[in-house]
Structures are given as C-alpha cells and as structure tokens.
Design an enzyme around this catalytic site. Structure first.
Site, short mmCIF file in Angstrom:
data_model
loop_
_atom_site.label_atom_id
_atom_site.label_comp_id
_atom_site.label_asym_id
_atom_site.label_seq_id
_atom_site.Cartn_x
_atom_site.Cartn_y
_atom_site.Cartn_z
N GLU A 150 6.70 66.74 8.43
CA GLU A 150 7.06 67.06 9.81
C GLU A 150 8.22 66.14 10.17
OE1 GLU A 150 3.42 66.05 11.77
OE2 GLU A 150 2.79 68.14 11.85
N GLU A 155 -0.27 68.61 6.52
CA GLU A 155 -0.41 67.23 6.97
C GLU A 155 -1.92 67.02 7.07
OE1 GLU A 155 -0.89 64.36 8.25
OE2 GLU A 155 0.17 64.34 10.17
N LYS A 197 5.95 70.99 15.50
CA LYS A 197 6.10 72.13 14.59
C LYS A 197 6.87 73.27 15.26
CE LYS A 197 1.58 71.32 12.29
NZ LYS A 197 1.97 70.63 11.08
N CYS A 241 -4.51 60.72 11.78
CA CYS A 241 -4.37 60.76 10.32
C CYS A 241 -3.89 59.42 9.77
CB CYS A 241 -3.41 61.87 9.94
SG CYS A 241 -1.89 61.83 10.90
O1 TXE Z 1 -10.10 69.90 11.08
P1 TXE Z 1 -9.80 71.38 10.67
P2 TXE Z 1 -11.42 69.28 11.73
C1 TXE Z 1 -8.82 65.89 9.10
C2 TXE Z 1 -9.74 64.72 9.27
C3 TXE Z 1 -10.98 65.33 9.85
C4 TXE Z 1 -11.01 66.61 9.08
C5 TXE Z 1 -11.79 67.71 9.72
O2 TXE Z 1 -10.03 64.22 8.02
O3 TXE Z 1 -12.14 64.59 9.61
O4 TXE Z 1 -9.67 67.01 9.00
O5 TXE Z 1 -11.37 67.87 11.08
C6 TXE Z 1 -8.03 75.30 11.68
N1 TXE Z 1 -8.25 78.82 7.93
N2 TXE Z 1 -7.93 66.09 10.21
O6 TXE Z 1 -12.66 69.95 11.29
O7 TXE Z 1 -11.06 72.17 10.67
C7 TXE Z 1 -8.76 74.83 12.92
O8 TXE Z 1 -9.12 75.91 13.75
C8 TXE Z 1 -7.28 78.56 8.82
C9 TXE Z 1 -6.68 65.41 10.08
O9 TXE Z 1 -11.22 69.26 13.16
O10 TXE Z 1 -8.98 71.32 9.47
C10 TXE Z 1 -7.71 73.92 13.54
O11 TXE Z 1 -6.75 74.71 14.23
N3 TXE Z 1 -7.38 77.62 9.77
C11 TXE Z 1 -5.70 65.87 11.06
C12 TXE Z 1 -7.07 73.27 12.32
O12 TXE Z 1 -7.39 74.12 11.21
C13 TXE Z 1 -8.48 76.86 9.81
C14 TXE Z 1 -6.15 66.36 12.36
C15 TXE Z 1 -7.57 71.87 12.01
O13 TXE Z 1 -8.97 71.90 11.93
C16 TXE Z 1 -9.54 77.07 8.88
C17 TXE Z 1 -7.43 67.03 12.32
C18 TXE Z 1 -9.39 78.10 7.92
N4 TXE Z 1 -10.32 78.36 7.01
C19 TXE Z 1 -8.27 66.84 11.26
N5 TXE Z 1 -10.50 76.17 9.15
C20 TXE Z 1 -4.46 65.04 11.12
N6 TXE Z 1 -3.73 65.01 9.98
O14 TXE Z 1 -4.11 64.47 12.14
C21 TXE Z 1 -10.08 75.42 10.19
N7 TXE Z 1 -8.87 75.84 10.60
#
Ligand code: TXE
Length: 520
Positions: free
Chosen positions: A465, A253, A164, A287
């Site tokens: 991406e 993503e 990114k 993912c």
């Molecule tokens: O992800 P989060 P989590 C998916 C996968 C997993 C689920 C939860 O399904 O089970 O997400 O994982 C930020 N405002 N993927 O809980 O919480 C957080 O700090 C702004 C797929 O770990 O979505 C981090 O930097 N930001 C994926 C980022 O979001 C917020 C990889 C991802 O965390 C936020 C990871 C908010 N309200 C999880 N809440 C892939 N596509 O590879 C959280 N964050």
C-alpha cells in the site's frame, strides 16, 4: 427486516444508495454492545450484478479515460470535503471500533493526505520512451486495470479504505469496496462525498456483507482485474485459489508479530514510552503492533519494572472520553482470543510465561468488550512469542546480545513491521539492515505516510500500500513500438538473396540498411 429505530446504511451503487437488501446484518458498538445500525448482507446475485454494472461503467470511460487533470481535481476536492467532515467521521469510527477518540482524531486528521498524494501522482504520472535499438520509438504508457475489488478490515476502517481507494481511483479504475462487516458505516458515507467531489456515478461502488458470503462472492467473480485485501492469512488463503485460477493479481496486507528491539544505549524512560506506544495503540489491534518487546539484558530489569507501573496506570474505559487511553477490542471473540493466549502462556507446560500485569477481560459501566493491557515475560519459542494475538497481550523477552535480538526478531513467519531503539547510530544502521521486515523504524513505530510503501514479507503479505508502488500496482503498462525505418523484407526472396545481407549477432537480426529487429 429493517428496524425503524436503528438506522440502515444501504449499499452505494452507481451513484446512489440502493434499496435495502432482503437480508441485513447488525453493526455493534463494541464498547457498549448496542446496535448502531444495520447494513446490507449483499447476496451472490446482487454481487454479480454489481460487477457487471461496474464493467459497463469502466468501459464507458467516464473515469477510465478521464484526463489526469480531472482525476487530480476530483480527488483533491474529495480530500477537501473529507477534511471538513473529520469530526463526524471520528464519531463514527469511535462507535464502530470502540477505539479511543483521541486516537481516531489523530488518525483521521491525516487521512485526506492520502487522497491528495494519489491525486498528485495521477497528475504528474509520465510515460516513458525506451532506448529501443534502431529507427524505432518505443513508448510506455500506464493504463487502469479495470474493475478492482478491495476487501478492507475493521481496525482502521477509513484509513485503510481511503489508502486503497485513493490509489485505485487515481489510476482510473472502477472500485468495488467491501468493508468489514464489523465496521462498514463510515465507508458507506464516502459514496455521496466522492459524488459531490465530481466522481462519475458508478466509479466507486460500496457493498456490505459478511466476508464468508459477500466478500467471497466478490473475490470469486472471474473477471476482476485485481483484489486488494487487508485481513487475516486465512482470508488470503480462502481467496487465493479462485483468484489464481482466474489470473487475478492480489495485494495482501496480512498479519504481523512486530519486534520492538530495545538496546542498552536507550534511556529507560524513553524506552518505556516507546514500548507503550508501539504495543497499546488500538488495543494492540494493528498489523504492526509491537507485540514482542526484545530488551537487552543490561536495562531489562529497570525497563520491566517501569513498564509494568506505566501499563497498570493506563486509563481503560469509555472511548468517547478524550482522557481514555485504552478502548475496547472489536468483539467478544477478540476478548476470548486474548484470554486464551494469556491462559496458554501462563499455564501450559513448556510455555513458562510470567504474567506481569493485566491478563483479564474488562468492561466499562458493566458493558463492552475490553481486555486489560497485559505484559507477559516469556521465551522466544513460546506460542505467545510466535503467534499474532491482535489484542493488548504483549510478550517481553530478555535478550543477552545484539545478535540474539536480531535472531529472535527474524524468528517468526511474519515480517511486516519492526522497530529498533538505540542511541548508537552504527548499531541502528547495522541492525536495520539485518531485520527481515517490510518496514523498519529506527527510534519510531507506527510511522506512516502516503508516500512510504507499506507491506510485509513472508506470511505478512504481498505487494504494497502507499507510494508509487501502490499506484503502479493499479495500472498495467502498455508498450507501443513505432517503426520509422524500412518496412519488413524478411520473406521477400529477392531482398534476402539480392540486396540484404543478414547477420545474426546476439539474437539481433540486422539488415545492411541498419534497421534492427529482435525476433520474439
Ligand atoms: O479478519 P478477516 P478478522 C488479521 C489479524 C486478525 C485476523 C483475523 O491477524 O487476528 O486477521 O481478523 C473479509 N472472502 N487482520 O477475522 O476475516 C472480511 O469481511 C473474502 C490483520 O477480522 O480477514 C473483512 O472485510 N473476504 C489486518 C476482511 O476480509 C473475506 C486487519 C478482513 O477480515 C473472507 C484485520 C472471504 N472468505 C485482521 N473472509 C491488518 N493487516 O491490519 C473474510 N473476509
């Protein structure tokens, strides 16, 4: 409070590490449960101040108006510096994520290529001249968007952040990165690296904190030019409403439930190797994890027998040992989520899941958050077959025909990655066309390259991406229309009544002198 024995990694703002915030949070090694560092829990006011500073930096133009050759030189140098420091970054990634060192060595070895690719795109980016009708020259140029926010995850901390950052910097933006609170340390090390490469101070800002606090404050800033998120669907939903009110575009993503479609022409041993690779890289925490094995009935029994044996033999344990094949999952919550999926699949009425191997939490030397690689035979409607685990719990489904494989493959709300394994070329072509997914691999899985767009359909996300798509999504197109024909005479009575004959033809107004204008 800063603990003197545990290193603190501060935010990187305006070309230097800031003094620590008043509030910090620990970063835990999931394989040992040890705290490996603390980072800032950036407050609402600090986030606002950083966004303001970032706009000032953008408007000063040191990077946003830099020559393409300069962007190319800086990003290329950053790639060279990064390549020289890969071993150090590998250690950090292993500690933060608990992923096996052999995976992180393989993944990080290629990361500099993303900077080189986007550096090259910046250098060769050309504008366009449209075939605009009339004595007119219409040029299109791409401009940077402004200040962009990037919210990155913990599963591939550096890879996803670099993807990114590379695209956004190549296009001339000021970037604010908020890495996951679970694995932010490697990203915070990028600040000095880009500075050494020649990036003007304040062009790359890196801030830490919980998603529900710092991430939220950042995404609610009304004047961002774009948000680029890799994370969960719930996180997208949490940020989407304020972003849409503020007219901020989002690239997202999100999750996936990738089908691995295995056809009867496959050699069983090759099919088993394919499934192991698709399903258990990163302990299933990507993912595009091949989390549904859709296997043609003609080879199903021998496939399942061999896959079970190979899965039981996978070496789970110390991620720093180069022989380890399965590392930790990211935290205790991930262990509990995997266990809950297993329990629901195998005990809940109607699910009818049959546990073939694994199914239990594990530890290494009595510590850490591990989960055994797990295979569960199930059906297409089961909860396990339709919902993302984000861990090493894999659904296996017996399928009687190509049509059934395609139907099941397309039967979830996700549509990010999918793989097709077959020796039949016409089948590969036919099935690839029918699978609904942003990325379809034929006789491959997880294959990724900076030039190849990466992103899903349906609930798996928006935008891409990688590739030109990613670069262009960090730009806005400006159209400049140069008229070298007659000056406007429309409201000139004498001209309208006397010398000019106006005819309206397909919405084009044309004077007898031949100059054309499309009224808009
Ligand atoms: O992800 P989060 P989590 C998916 C996968 C997993 C689920 C939860 O399904 O089970 O997400 O994982 C930020 N405002 N993927 O809980 O919480 C957080 O700090 C702004 C797929 O770990 O979505 C981090 O930097 N930001 C994926 C980022 O979001 C917020 C990889 C991802 O965390 C936020 C990871 C908010 N309200 C999880 N809440 C892939 N596509 O590879 C959280 N964050």
């Amino acid at each position: 409070m800063i603990n003197q024995e545990i290193p603190h990694y501060s935010n990187w703002i305006d070309g230097a590490y800031s003094p620590p915030s008043s509030s910090t949070l620990p970063v835990i090694n999931p394989a040992t449960e040890a705290t490996i560092g603390t980072v800032d829990a950036t407050s609402h006011d600090e986030v606002q101040e950083i966004v303001t500073k970032s706009w000032k930096n953008f408007n000063q133009g040191a990077w946003s108006t830099a020559e393409a050759s300069e962007r190319f030189a800086v990003l290329s140098k950053a790639a060279t510096l990064l390549r020289a420091r890969i071993p150090e970054f590998v250690q950090l990634e292993v500690q933060q994520t608990g992923r096996p060192i052999r995976e992180m060595r393989a993944q990080l070895a290629r990361i500099p290529e993303w900077l080189e690719y986007f550096a090259s795109l910046a250098r060769v980016q050309e504008g366009a001249v449209t075939p605009f009708k009339g004595p007119v020259v219409n040029t299109l140029i791409r401009l940077p968007l402004g200040v962009v926010a990037q919210i990155t995850p913990w599963n591939h901390p550096l890879l996803i952040s670099i993807k990114k950052i590379g695209a956004a910097l190549a296009a001339g933006n000021v970037v604010i990165v908020k890495p996951s609170e679970l694995a932010p340390i490697s990203i915070l090390q990028l600040g000095p690296l880009f500075k050494e490469a020649g990036l003007p101070d304040g062009t790359l800002q890196i801030i830490s904190g919980y998603g529900r606090e710092t991430g939220k404050y950042l995404c609610e800033a009304p004047n961002l030019s774009k948000i680029d998120l890799t994370g969960g669907v719930a996180t997208y939903q949490a940020i989407a409403s304020s972003a849409s009110l503020n007219m901020i575009p989002i690239t997202a993503e999100l999750g996936g439930k990738a089908p691995v479609c295995i056809f009867e022409s496959m050699n069983v041993e090759h099919a088993v190797k394919a499934a192991l690779f698709a399903s258990f890289i990163a302990s299933g925490q990507t993912c595009v994890t091949g989390s549904r094995l859709l296997v043609h009935t003609d080879i199903y029994d021998s496939f399942v027998e061999m896959l079970g044996k190979r899965t039981k033999a996978l070496r789970l344990g110390d991620p720093t040992d180069p022989r380890t094949q399965i590392g930790a999952v990211i935290n205790k919550a991930a262990v509990e989520r995997c266990a809950a999926f297993v329990s629901r699949a195998t005990t809940q009425e109607g699910e009818n899941g049959k546990l073939l191997c694994g199914g239990k939490p594990a530890t290494h030397a009595g510590k850490g958050y591990f989960f055994e690689p797990t295979l569960i035979e199930t059906n297409a409607e089961s909860y396990l077959a339709c919902n993302e685990v984000f861990g090493p719990v894999i659904a296996i489904l017996r399928c009687k025909s190509e049509d059934e494989i395609v139907d099941i493959a397309n039967g979830t709300n996700y549509a990010l990655g999918a793989s097709i394994w077959t020796q039949d070329f016409t089948q590969a072509h036919r099935v690839a066309g029918k699978i609904e997914a942003g990325i379809v691999w034929v006789n491959g899985h997880h294959l990724n390259d900076p030039s190849s767009p990466w992103g899903g359909f349906k609930d798996s996300g928006l935008g891409k991406e990688n590739g030109r798509e990613a670069y262009e999504s960090y730009t806005k197109v400006k159209s400049i229309v140069y008229n070298y024909g007659v000056m406007p005479t429309w409201f000139d009575d004498e001209d309208v009544l006397g010398n000019a004959r106006i005819c309206i033809e397909h919405m084009v107004l044309r004077t007898t002198s031949g100059s054309g204008c499309n009224l808009e």
